[in-house]
Design a protein around this motif. Structure first.
Motif, PDB file in Angstrom:
ATOM      1  N   LYS A   1       1.072  -1.185   0.009  1.00 44.72           N
ATOM      2  CA  LYS A   1      -0.095  -0.125   0.033  1.00 44.72           C
ATOM      3  C   LYS A   1       1.094   1.249  -0.054  1.00 44.72           C
ATOM      4  CE  LYS A   1      -3.446   2.454   2.622  1.00 44.72           C
ATOM      5  NZ  LYS A   1      -4.536   2.529   3.668  1.00 44.72           N
ATOM      6  N   LEU A   2       0.882   2.062  -1.095  1.00 39.60           N
ATOM      7  CA  LEU A   2       1.408   3.378  -1.007  1.00 39.60           C
ATOM      8  C   LEU A   2       0.442   4.253  -0.857  1.00 39.60           C
ATOM      9  CD1 LEU A   2       3.528   2.609  -4.253  1.00 39.60           C
ATOM     10  CD2 LEU A   2       4.069   1.976  -1.833  1.00 39.60           C
ATOM     11  N   THR A   3       1.000   5.492  -0.209  1.00 43.17           N
ATOM     12  CA  THR A   3       0.170   6.680   0.182  1.00 43.17           C
ATOM     13  C   THR A   3       1.179   7.685  -0.381  1.00 43.17           C
ATOM     14  OG1 THR A   3      -0.823   5.711   2.288  1.00 43.17           O
ATOM     15  CG2 THR A   3      -0.955   8.178   1.930  1.00 43.17           C
ATOM     16  N   PHE A   4       0.355   8.488  -1.245  1.00 41.37           N
ATOM     17  CA  PHE A   4       1.099   9.748  -1.566  1.00 41.37           C
ATOM     18  C   PHE A   4       0.595  11.049  -1.309  1.00 41.37           C
ATOM     19  CE2 PHE A   4       1.026   6.333  -4.964  1.00 41.37           C
ATOM     20  CZ  PHE A   4       2.520   6.104  -5.069  1.00 41.37           C
ATOM     21  N   VAL A   5       1.375  11.708  -1.048  1.00 36.98           N
ATOM     22  CA  VAL A   5       1.000  13.323  -0.712  1.00 36.98           C
ATOM     23  C   VAL A   5       2.026  14.188  -1.128  1.00 36.98           C
ATOM     24  CG1 VAL A   5       0.142  12.412   1.774  1.00 36.98           C
ATOM     25  CG2 VAL A   5       2.388  13.306   1.491  1.00 36.98           C
ATOM     26  N   ASP A   6       1.477  15.485  -1.252  1.00 32.18           N
ATOM     27  CA  ASP A   6       2.280  16.835  -1.538  1.00 32.18           C
ATOM     28  C   ASP A   6       3.048  17.283  -0.460  1.00 32.18           C
ATOM     29  OD1 ASP A   6       3.175  19.232  -2.317  1.00 32.18           O
ATOM     30  OD2 ASP A   6       1.403  19.829  -3.279  1.00 32.18           O
ATOM     31  N   SER A   7       4.602  17.110  -0.707  1.00 28.97           N
ATOM     32  CA  SER A   7       5.540  17.188   0.395  1.00 28.97           C
ATOM     33  C   SER A   7       5.471  18.683   1.082  1.00 28.97           C
ATOM     34  CB  SER A   7       6.810  16.812  -0.458  1.00 28.97           C
ATOM     35  OG  SER A   7       7.412  17.912  -1.634  1.00 28.97           O
ATOM     36  N   ARG A   8       4.940  19.695   0.392  1.00 26.84           N
ATOM     37  CA  ARG A   8       4.628  20.937   0.807  1.00 26.84           C
ATOM     38  C   ARG A   8       3.963  20.879   2.047  1.00 26.84           C
ATOM     39  NH1 ARG A   8      -0.134  23.888  -0.719  1.00 26.84           N
ATOM     40  NH2 ARG A   8      -1.220  22.564  -2.420  1.00 26.84           N
ATOM     41  N   PHE A   9       2.952  19.799   2.445  1.00 26.28           N
ATOM     42  CA  PHE A   9       2.034  19.854   3.472  1.00 26.28           C
ATOM     43  C   PHE A   9       3.154  19.123   4.550  1.00 26.28           C
ATOM     44  CE2 PHE A   9      -1.233  19.601   0.399  1.00 26.28           C
ATOM     45  CZ  PHE A   9      -1.919  20.716   0.777  1.00 26.28           C
ATOM     46  N   THR A  10       3.937  18.291   4.226  1.00 28.01           N
ATOM     47  CA  THR A  10       4.925  17.924   5.469  1.00 28.01           C
ATOM     48  C   THR A  10       6.138  18.594   5.582  1.00 28.01           C
ATOM     49  OG1 THR A  10       6.245  16.368   3.553  1.00 28.01           O
ATOM     50  CG2 THR A  10       3.976  15.409   4.644  1.00 28.01           C
ATOM     51  N   SER A  11       6.386  19.594   4.863  1.00 29.97           N
ATOM     52  CA  SER A  11       7.685  20.441   5.103  1.00 29.97           C
ATOM     53  C   SER A  11       7.218  21.823   5.819  1.00 29.97           C
ATOM     54  CB  SER A  11       7.983  20.712   3.607  1.00 29.97           C
ATOM     55  OG  SER A  11       8.495  19.880   2.954  1.00 29.97           O
ATOM     56  N   ILE A  12       5.869  21.788   6.476  1.00 22.45           N
ATOM     57  CA  ILE A  12       5.876  22.937   7.402  1.00 22.45           C
ATOM     58  C   ILE A  12       6.988  22.966   8.489  1.00 22.45           C
ATOM     59  CG2 ILE A  12       4.060  24.237   8.682  1.00 22.45           C
ATOM     60  CD1 ILE A  12       1.847  22.535   6.825  1.00 22.45           C
ATOM     61  N   PRO A  13       7.144  24.177   8.974  1.00 18.45           N
ATOM     62  CA  PRO A  13       8.174  24.133  10.134  1.00 18.45           C
ATOM     63  C   PRO A  13       7.200  23.796  11.478  1.00 18.45           C
ATOM     64  CG  PRO A  13       8.163  26.194   9.147  1.00 18.45           C
ATOM     65  CD  PRO A  13       7.280  25.494   8.246  1.00 18.45           C
ATOM     66  N   GLY A  14       8.115  22.830  12.019  1.00 17.52           N
ATOM     67  CA  GLY A  14       7.244  22.123  13.457  1.00 17.52           C
ATOM     68  C   GLY A  14       6.522  20.766  13.046  1.00 17.52           C
TER      69      GLY A  14
END
Length: 309
Positions: free
Chosen positions: A194-207
């Protein structure tokens, strides 16, 4: 264990309705359904499709009890394309829907539905109703999804939270497929990726904390899982011109918290009025602790215009 019990209750909602029929009626319906056993399907391609438009409208003028003018519309596609050659079969189904709601006092159009799902099973028959199989399932959405709040002045504001392929899900793996007829099917795939793909800008937020956005770690755009997948499909007639479809998908990740079973359950009830008009109820329940620590539910009901092809 509580989640499994709750899932079982969801899956049996429409089945319990069906069980109220007499034993004689049940046997007759089963025999009728068995006429569509895979052996009766000729070799080659076969396709069917349906486009449905659901709508709902409310209008108030000097209405003392209060109310808000609104209009909503939902466009859906259900397309099946299958191939059979001797002992081999390839079944494909595309489900897509998109809906919008506009109310008089809101600055934004809001979605009532947004999904794309593709299911594909390649199978080779063994004995009786069993097949060797390979399953592929893909899910995502068409457009941006928002979280709605209000500013200090009470005005409605929104913040983007999801988008096309954020998240996107891809499952695939070998297994065993049990198909008694076109209305009752099961698939068990114990070695499913199972692969879950997301936009990395949502995981690159400070904190950002690892796993907060659909289970994906900081600065990453994909989560890989490996586990057991089970799917079930059951369709039956509740009464004349009223049918119910049940679609169920279960997934357990061997690599982390295998006891937290992901659940995706769909119930589609169609109350046919004539060839063009029907009343449709679509209910969906999802449990995925990588996305939300609890059940997500969605229900869409309305009068539909149907086009079959």
């Amino acid at each position: 264990m509580k989640k499994i019990i709750l899932f079982a209750c969801l899956f049996l909602i429409s089945t319990l309705i069906h069980s109220q029929s007499s034993e004689k009626d049940v046997i007759k319906k089963t025999e009728d359904a068995a006429k569509t056993i895979d052996d009766t399907i000729p070799n080659g391609w076969k396709s069917t499709g349906k486009v449905t438009f659901l709508f709902n409208q409310a209008n108030f003028n000097n209405w003392i009890a209060g109310g808000e003018n609104s209009f909503s519309g939902n466009l859906g596609l259900d397309y099946k394309i299958d191939y059979k050659k001797d002992d081999f079969s390839w079944e494909n189904r595309i489900l897509a829907s998109y809906g919008l709601l506009q109310t008089q006092n809101s600055n934004f159009e809001k979605k009532t539905d947004d999904q794309i799902e593709i299911n594909s099973i390649l199978a080779k028959k063994t004995k009786s109703y069993w097949y060797y199989s390979f399953l592929v399932n893909f899910r995502t959405q068409f457009t941006k999804g928002y979280l709605y709040t209000k500013d200090i002045n009470g005005a409605e504001i929104r913040e983007e939270y999801t988008n096309f392929m954020s998240p996107g899900y891809l499952l695939f793996g070998p297994g065993m497929y049990w198909k008694k007829n076109d209305n009752f099917k099961l698939n068990f795939a114990p070695l499913t990726s199972k692969l879950t793909f997301v936009d990395s800008r949502f995981t690159s937020i400070p904190g950002y904390v690892d796993g907060d956005y659909f289970g994906v770690d900081a600065n990453k755009s994909m989560l890989y899982q490996f586990g057991f997948n089970a799917t079930a499909y059951y369709k039956f007639k509740i009464m004349e011109n009223v049918t119910a479809e049940n679609l169920l998908n279960l997934y357990s990740n061997y690599l982390k918290d295998p006891q937290n079973i992901d659940i995706n359950y769909d119930l589609i009830i169609v109350m046919k009025i004539n060839k063009i008009l029907s009343a449709n109820l679509n209910f969906q329940a999802i449990y995925d602790d990588d996305a939300f620590a609890g059940f997500q539910t969605k229900e869409v009901f309305g009068v539909g215009l149907n086009y079959n092809f």
